[in-house]
Scaffold this active site. Sequence first.
Site, PDB file in Angstrom:
ATOM      1  N   THR A   1       0.827  -1.196   0.000  1.00  0.00           N
ATOM      2  CA  THR A   1       0.000   0.000   0.000  1.00  0.00           C
ATOM      3  C   THR A   1       0.867   1.253   0.000  1.00  0.00           C
ATOM      4  OG1 THR A   1      -1.552   1.272   1.385  1.00  0.00           O
ATOM      5  CG2 THR A   1      -0.085  -0.219   2.522  1.00  0.00           C
ATOM      6  N   ASP A   2       0.297   2.354  -0.477  1.00  0.00           N
ATOM      7  CA  ASP A   2       1.017   3.618  -0.408  1.00  0.00           C
ATOM      8  C   ASP A   2       1.071   4.170   1.015  1.00  0.00           C
ATOM      9  OD1 ASP A   2      -1.663   4.344  -0.158  1.00  0.00           O
ATOM     10  OD2 ASP A   2      -1.657   5.763  -1.825  1.00  0.00           O
ATOM     11  N   GLU A   3       0.291   3.598   1.925  1.00  0.00           N
ATOM     12  CA  GLU A   3       0.264   4.101   3.303  1.00  0.00           C
ATOM     13  C   GLU A   3       1.580   3.872   4.041  1.00  0.00           C
ATOM     14  OE1 GLU A   3      -3.271   3.665   5.644  1.00  0.00           O
ATOM     15  OE2 GLU A   3      -4.458   3.093   3.900  1.00  0.00           O
TER      16      GLU A   3
ATOM     17  N   TYR B   1      -1.840  -0.477  11.010  1.00  0.00           N
ATOM     18  CA  TYR B   1      -1.991  -1.151   9.714  1.00  0.00           C
ATOM     19  C   TYR B   1      -0.804  -0.887   8.808  1.00  0.00           C
ATOM     20  CZ  TYR B   1      -3.261  -1.496   4.800  1.00  0.00           C
ATOM     21  OH  TYR B   1      -3.235  -1.762   3.455  1.00  0.00           O
TER      22      TYR B   1
ATOM     23  N   LYS C   1       2.182  -3.455   7.304  1.00  0.00           N
ATOM     24  CA  LYS C   1       2.453  -3.653   5.875  1.00  0.00           C
ATOM     25  C   LYS C   1       3.893  -3.277   5.543  1.00  0.00           C
ATOM     26  CE  LYS C   1       0.095  -4.754   2.988  1.00  0.00           C
ATOM     27  NZ  LYS C   1      -0.102  -6.122   2.415  1.00  0.00           N
TER      28      LYS C   1
END
Length: 354
Positions: free
Chosen positions: A130-132, A156, A160
Site C-alpha cells: 500500500t502507499d500508506e 496497519y 504492511k
Amino acid sequence: MDNLLITGGAGFIGSNFVRYLREKSPDRGIIVLDLLTYAGNRTSLNGIDNVELVVGDIRDTDLVRELLTRRKIDTIVHFAAESHVDRSIEGPDAFIDTNIIGTHSLLKAAKAEWLDAGTGRPHRFHNISTDEVFGSLEPDEPAFSETTPYAPNSPYSASKASADHLVRAYHHTFGLVTTTTNCSNNYGPYQFPEKLIPLFIIRALHGQKLPIYGDGMNVRDWLHVADHCRAIEACLHHGLPGETYNVGGGEELPNIKVVDEICAAVDAAFASDPRLADRFPAAPAAQGRSSSELKSYVTDRKGHDRRYAIDERKARAELNYAPERDFAQGLRETIAWYLANEGWWQPLMSNPAD
C-alpha cells in the site's frame, strides 16, 4: 507462470484478480488460500470456473508448503491482509499476526520449496502493498516514489511496511524472486462495505448519515480495482526481481469531493431508474431530494494521514502500465454494480437500516 497460489483470493482485490486472471488465461491453474474471516467471502468467487478454494491460514507454513509441492505452484500473489485502518487502531494484534507473521510464513514456505528443495523451478513471490507505508504528504510535497522513505503512521501501515521489508530481505539474502507493488486506494466490485465508497453508497441508499472525518480534506489517489489487476499482471510478466512499483489511478481527490461524487451519482441513478425508489424508499433520492443532505462531519480519526499521492512513472516505463478508467467512470460502474448486486452485500450488513 503456470500455477498460482493467490492468498486472500476471496477478499476484495484478490477475488477481482482471480476473475481477471481466469478471463485472461482459462487454462492456468489457480489455487485460492483464504481463511474466510469477516472480509473474505466465498460468494465473491461464484461463477469462476476451475478455481480451487482452500480454506486455511497463511500462518500455517506446512499447509502452504504442501500446496506449493502438490500443486506445483510457481507463483504466489499475496493479497491476504488485515487492511482497515480503524480496526488496526482498535485492535492491532490481528494486523501483526496476519500481515507480518503471515507474510513471513509464506516466505519460509516459498524458500523451502523453491530454493532449499533444489527444484530449479522458475518462481515469483509477488507482494501486494500500500502507499500508506510512506506516511503522509503535505499539500506541496512531491508524490510518493519507489525511493520515498517508509514512515508508516498507523498499526496497519506499520504492519504492511514490516511485511515489505521481509519480502525485500528474502530476495536480497536468499535469492527468492520477489516483486512488490504499492497501490493507492482501491474501489470497485466486491469491496467489503466498511470502506468509504461502498459504505457511503449503501448508507445513501438507506438514508443513513454519511460520517466525514475532520474537515473532509484528506486527499487520496483513487485506483479502480480492474486497473490494479492489470498492473499486477504486468508486474508478474515484466517486473524485475527484487523491484518495487507504485501503482495509482492518477487522480488525487479530497474525501469530501469523493463523497459529493457518490451523492451525485446515487441521485443520478435514481433519476434514471424510478424502480430504485421502491427498493430503497428511505433514500433521499427516492423522495426527489439530494443524497448530500446526509453528509455529517465527525471527529477526525487518530493519526489520520493528510495526503497520499502516487508517482507511477516507473510502472509506466517498465511495466507499460497506465490506468484506463478515470474516477467518474469508475464510480458510475461501481454504483451500478452495488445496485445490481444487493444479494452480495446485504448479508454482510448487520442492520443496514440503522
